[in-house]
Motif scaffolding. Structure first.
Motif, PDB file in Angstrom:
ATOM      1  N   ASP A   1       0.824  -1.212   0.000  1.00 21.00           N
ATOM      2  CA  ASP A   1       0.000   0.000   0.000  1.00 21.00           C
ATOM      3  C   ASP A   1       0.861   1.267   0.000  1.00 21.00           C
ATOM      4  O   ASP A   1       0.462   2.299  -0.550  1.00 21.00           O
ATOM      5  CB  ASP A   1      -0.917   0.014   1.226  1.00 21.00           C
ATOM      6  CG  ASP A   1      -1.987  -1.066   1.158  1.00 21.00           C
ATOM      7  OD1 ASP A   1      -2.239  -1.581   0.051  1.00 21.00           O
ATOM      8  OD2 ASP A   1      -2.559  -1.407   2.214  1.00 21.00           O
ATOM      9  N   ALA A   2       2.033   1.191   0.625  1.00 20.02           N
ATOM     10  CA  ALA A   2       2.913   2.366   0.662  1.00 20.02           C
ATOM     11  C   ALA A   2       3.325   2.787  -0.734  1.00 20.02           C
ATOM     12  O   ALA A   2       3.505   3.984  -1.017  1.00 20.02           O
ATOM     13  CB  ALA A   2       4.153   2.061   1.502  1.00 20.02           C
ATOM     14  N   PHE A   3       3.454   1.824  -1.650  1.00 18.33           N
ATOM     15  CA  PHE A   3       3.839   2.151  -3.022  1.00 18.33           C
ATOM     16  C   PHE A   3       2.639   2.384  -3.937  1.00 18.33           C
ATOM     17  O   PHE A   3       2.789   3.016  -4.985  1.00 18.33           O
ATOM     18  CB  PHE A   3       4.689   1.019  -3.608  1.00 18.33           C
ATOM     19  CG  PHE A   3       6.130   1.057  -3.168  1.00 18.33           C
ATOM     20  CD1 PHE A   3       7.038   1.903  -3.777  1.00 18.33           C
ATOM     21  CD2 PHE A   3       6.576   0.236  -2.138  1.00 18.33           C
ATOM     22  CE1 PHE A   3       8.364   1.942  -3.381  1.00 18.33           C
ATOM     23  CE2 PHE A   3       7.897   0.276  -1.724  1.00 18.33           C
ATOM     24  CZ  PHE A   3       8.792   1.125  -2.354  1.00 18.33           C
ATOM     25  N   THR A   4       1.460   1.881  -3.554  1.00 22.70           N
ATOM     26  CA  THR A   4       0.302   1.990  -4.438  1.00 22.70           C
ATOM     27  C   THR A   4      -0.632   3.134  -4.054  1.00 22.70           C
ATOM     28  O   THR A   4      -1.264   3.726  -4.927  1.00 22.70           O
ATOM     29  CB  THR A   4      -0.490   0.665  -4.441  1.00 22.70           C
ATOM     30  OG1 THR A   4      -0.868   0.320  -3.097  1.00 22.70           O
ATOM     31  CG2 THR A   4       0.348  -0.459  -5.032  1.00 22.70           C
ATOM     32  N   GLN A   5      -0.726   3.452  -2.772  1.00 25.17           N
ATOM     33  CA  GLN A   5      -1.628   4.528  -2.363  1.00 25.17           C
ATOM     34  C   GLN A   5      -1.084   5.898  -2.744  1.00 25.17           C
ATOM     35  O   GLN A   5      -1.848   6.822  -3.009  1.00 25.17           O
ATOM     36  CB  GLN A   5      -1.882   4.462  -0.854  1.00 25.17           C
ATOM     37  CG  GLN A   5      -2.717   3.265  -0.430  1.00 25.17           C
ATOM     38  CD  GLN A   5      -3.073   3.299   1.045  1.00 25.17           C
ATOM     39  OE1 GLN A   5      -2.789   4.267   1.742  1.00 25.17           O
ATOM     40  NE2 GLN A   5      -3.684   2.229   1.534  1.00 25.17           N
ATOM     41  N   VAL A   6       0.225   6.046  -2.717  1.00 22.34           N
ATOM     42  CA  VAL A   6       0.878   7.256  -3.201  1.00 22.34           C
ATOM     43  C   VAL A   6       2.042   6.835  -4.088  1.00 22.34           C
ATOM     44  O   VAL A   6       2.446   5.672  -4.084  1.00 22.34           O
ATOM     45  CB  VAL A   6       1.394   8.147  -2.046  1.00 22.34           C
ATOM     46  CG1 VAL A   6       0.255   8.617  -1.167  1.00 22.34           C
ATOM     47  CG2 VAL A   6       2.440   7.414  -1.214  1.00 22.34           C
ATOM     48  N   ASP A   7       2.572   7.785  -4.841  1.00 20.20           N
ATOM     49  CA  ASP A   7       3.671   7.475  -5.768  1.00 20.20           C
ATOM     50  C   ASP A   7       5.006   7.549  -5.010  1.00 20.20           C
ATOM     51  O   ASP A   7       5.834   8.441  -5.252  1.00 20.20           O
ATOM     52  CB  ASP A   7       3.653   8.464  -6.933  1.00 20.20           C
ATOM     53  CG  ASP A   7       4.496   7.983  -8.100  1.00 20.20           C
ATOM     54  OD1 ASP A   7       5.148   6.928  -7.970  1.00 20.20           O
ATOM     55  OD2 ASP A   7       4.516   8.672  -9.141  1.00 20.20           O
ATOM     56  N   LEU A   8       5.221   6.590  -4.105  1.00 21.29           N
ATOM     57  CA  LEU A   8       6.404   6.619  -3.252  1.00 21.29           C
ATOM     58  C   LEU A   8       7.689   6.489  -4.058  1.00 21.29           C
ATOM     59  O   LEU A   8       8.707   7.104  -3.726  1.00 21.29           O
ATOM     60  CB  LEU A   8       6.316   5.507  -2.200  1.00 21.29           C
ATOM     61  CG  LEU A   8       7.411   5.475  -1.144  1.00 21.29           C
ATOM     62  CD1 LEU A   8       7.473   6.775  -0.362  1.00 21.29           C
ATOM     63  CD2 LEU A   8       7.217   4.294  -0.195  1.00 21.29           C
ATOM     64  N   ALA A   9       7.661   5.680  -5.109  1.00 18.98           N
ATOM     65  CA  ALA A   9       8.866   5.522  -5.940  1.00 18.98           C
ATOM     66  C   ALA A   9       9.282   6.862  -6.545  1.00 18.98           C
ATOM     67  O   ALA A   9      10.475   7.171  -6.616  1.00 18.98           O
ATOM     68  CB  ALA A   9       8.616   4.490  -7.036  1.00 18.98           C
ATOM     69  N   ARG A  10       8.302   7.669  -6.961  1.00 20.58           N
ATOM     70  CA  ARG A  10       8.601   8.993  -7.517  1.00 20.58           C
ATOM     71  C   ARG A  10       9.195   9.902  -6.445  1.00 20.58           C
ATOM     72  O   ARG A  10      10.132  10.660  -6.703  1.00 20.58           O
ATOM     73  CB  ARG A  10       7.328   9.622  -8.091  1.00 20.58           C
ATOM     74  CG  ARG A  10       7.507  11.024  -8.672  1.00 20.58           C
ATOM     75  CD  ARG A  10       8.506  11.001  -9.820  1.00 20.58           C
ATOM     76  NE  ARG A  10       8.731  12.320 -10.379  1.00 20.58           N
ATOM     77  CZ  ARG A  10       8.092  12.807 -11.443  1.00 20.58           C
ATOM     78  NH1 ARG A  10       7.163  12.080 -12.049  1.00 20.58           N
ATOM     79  NH2 ARG A  10       8.376  13.997 -11.897  1.00 20.58           N
ATOM     80  N   TYR A  11       8.663   9.826  -5.223  1.00 25.36           N
ATOM     81  CA  TYR A  11       9.185  10.665  -4.146  1.00 25.36           C
ATOM     82  C   TYR A  11      10.627  10.289  -3.809  1.00 25.36           C
ATOM     83  O   TYR A  11      11.456  11.170  -3.542  1.00 25.36           O
ATOM     84  CB  TYR A  11       8.316  10.521  -2.897  1.00 25.36           C
ATOM     85  CG  TYR A  11       6.849  10.800  -3.126  1.00 25.36           C
ATOM     86  CD1 TYR A  11       6.431  11.669  -4.133  1.00 25.36           C
ATOM     87  CD2 TYR A  11       5.871  10.182  -2.353  1.00 25.36           C
ATOM     88  CE1 TYR A  11       5.085  11.921  -4.355  1.00 25.36           C
ATOM     89  CE2 TYR A  11       4.522  10.426  -2.569  1.00 25.36           C
ATOM     90  CZ  TYR A  11       4.133  11.289  -3.576  1.00 25.36           C
ATOM     91  OH  TYR A  11       2.807  11.535  -3.790  1.00 25.36           O
ATOM     92  N   LEU A  12      10.917   8.998  -3.828  1.00 29.26           N
ATOM     93  CA  LEU A  12      12.292   8.555  -3.569  1.00 29.26           C
ATOM     94  C   LEU A  12      13.229   9.059  -4.664  1.00 29.26           C
ATOM     95  O   LEU A  12      14.350   9.492  -4.380  1.00 29.26           O
ATOM     96  CB  LEU A  12      12.348   7.030  -3.470  1.00 29.26           C
ATOM     97  CG  LEU A  12      11.623   6.395  -2.278  1.00 29.26           C
ATOM     98  CD1 LEU A  12      11.591   4.878  -2.420  1.00 29.26           C
ATOM     99  CD2 LEU A  12      12.301   6.774  -0.972  1.00 29.26           C
TER     100      LEU A  12
END
Length: 276
Positions: free
Chosen positions: A60-71
């Motif tokens: 969910d951390a990667f799907t609910q928000v664009d965490l990969a983009r933030y990293l």
């Protein structure tokens, strides 16, 4: 002859262990919450071990928000800041340590004075200037205010002041320019200080929420701490499981990087980086 362990050594060890426990407890609790199902997070008891591992929180951390983009944004911003800080700090530090010119001590005094001024004091005029230049919501707004680091100048200057001046005089006799001396001789010798500075710089800007929260409203430009804020739900509150999973993911690169660089980091500090 091996020295016997004294009561003072035991007390010091106990104090260090207690201090380490206090520092590590929030991280342990963060990891624990990231692996707990939602029904076990808000309970009266304090249980570090979940009844089952809820790996869905990390999905969910990667799907609910664009965490990969933030990293990726964090890598771009921190990398850009570190490159520019190094480009400016190293020549300035070399000049303050090994060149003689009028006002050298005054300039070094201004560098020391700059260490006393927190960034928050200058944040508003910098923001207004960037707004006038229409640079809000750009990578430039995230990087430009930090390209000159007085701490970097101070750290490199203190380290380079310990390098023998005869080495640089010999390089001048061989025909090297000042620029070549700085980057081909002084900078490689100052690599322990560079590693120490990189740890300080990347950690500070990777974890910075204050400035990205001011100059970035576009989610595509959010840095990791700014991106984590998007887990906030105005109606349901914080989605704690995925939020803690994202916090673990954001924190892990810093811990891994420091563990890989800790020997060089310690050598850079001990070799004179923070001593006069």
């Amino acid at each position: 002859m091996k020295r016997s362990v004294t009561g003072t050594d035991t007390l010091a060890l106990v104090g260090l262990l207690l201090g380490a426990a206090v520092v590590l407890l929030p991280f342990v609790w963060m990891v624990s919450l990231s692996l707990k199902p939602a029904d076990e997070i808000f309970t009266r008891g304090v249980d570090l071990l979940p009844s089952r591992l809820e790996w869905q929180n990390y999905v969910d951390a990667f799907t609910q928000v664009d965490l990969a983009r933030y990293l990726m944004n964090g890598v771009i911003v921190c990398g850009g800041i570190l490159v520019f800080q190094t480009l400016f700090a190293v020549p300035c530090a070399f000049a303050l340590a090994h060149r003689r010119f009028v006002g050298r001590q005054v300039i070094f005094g201004l560098v020391l004075a700059g260490l006393l001024v927190p960034f928050h004091v200058t944040a508003i005029p910098i923001f207004l200037g960037l707004a006038e230049l229409r640079l809000i919501n750009t990578y430039t707004a995230l990087i430009a205010p930090f390209v000159a680091s007085v701490f970097g100048i101070f750290l490199f200057r203190q380290f380079m002041a310990r390098l023998p001046a005869d080495l640089f005089d010999a390089a001048r006799v061989d025909g090297l320019s000042e620029t070549a001396i700085v980057w081909r001789i002084a900078f490689p010798l100052a690599m322990p200080a560079a590693t120490a500075f990189a740890v300080f710089s990347v950690t500070a800007h990777w974890n910075d929420l204050f400035w990205p929260l001011i100059v970035v409203t576009d989610p595509d430009l959010a840095t990791p701490p700014r991106g984590i804020v998007f887990f906030r739900d105005a109606e349901a509150g914080d989605n704690v499981g995925p939020l803690m999973a994202a916090a673990v993911i954001v924190t892990a690169p810093l811990i891994a990087g420091f563990l890989l660089a800790q020997r060089t980091f310690t050598r850079g500090i001990a070799a004179g980086g923070l001593r006069g």
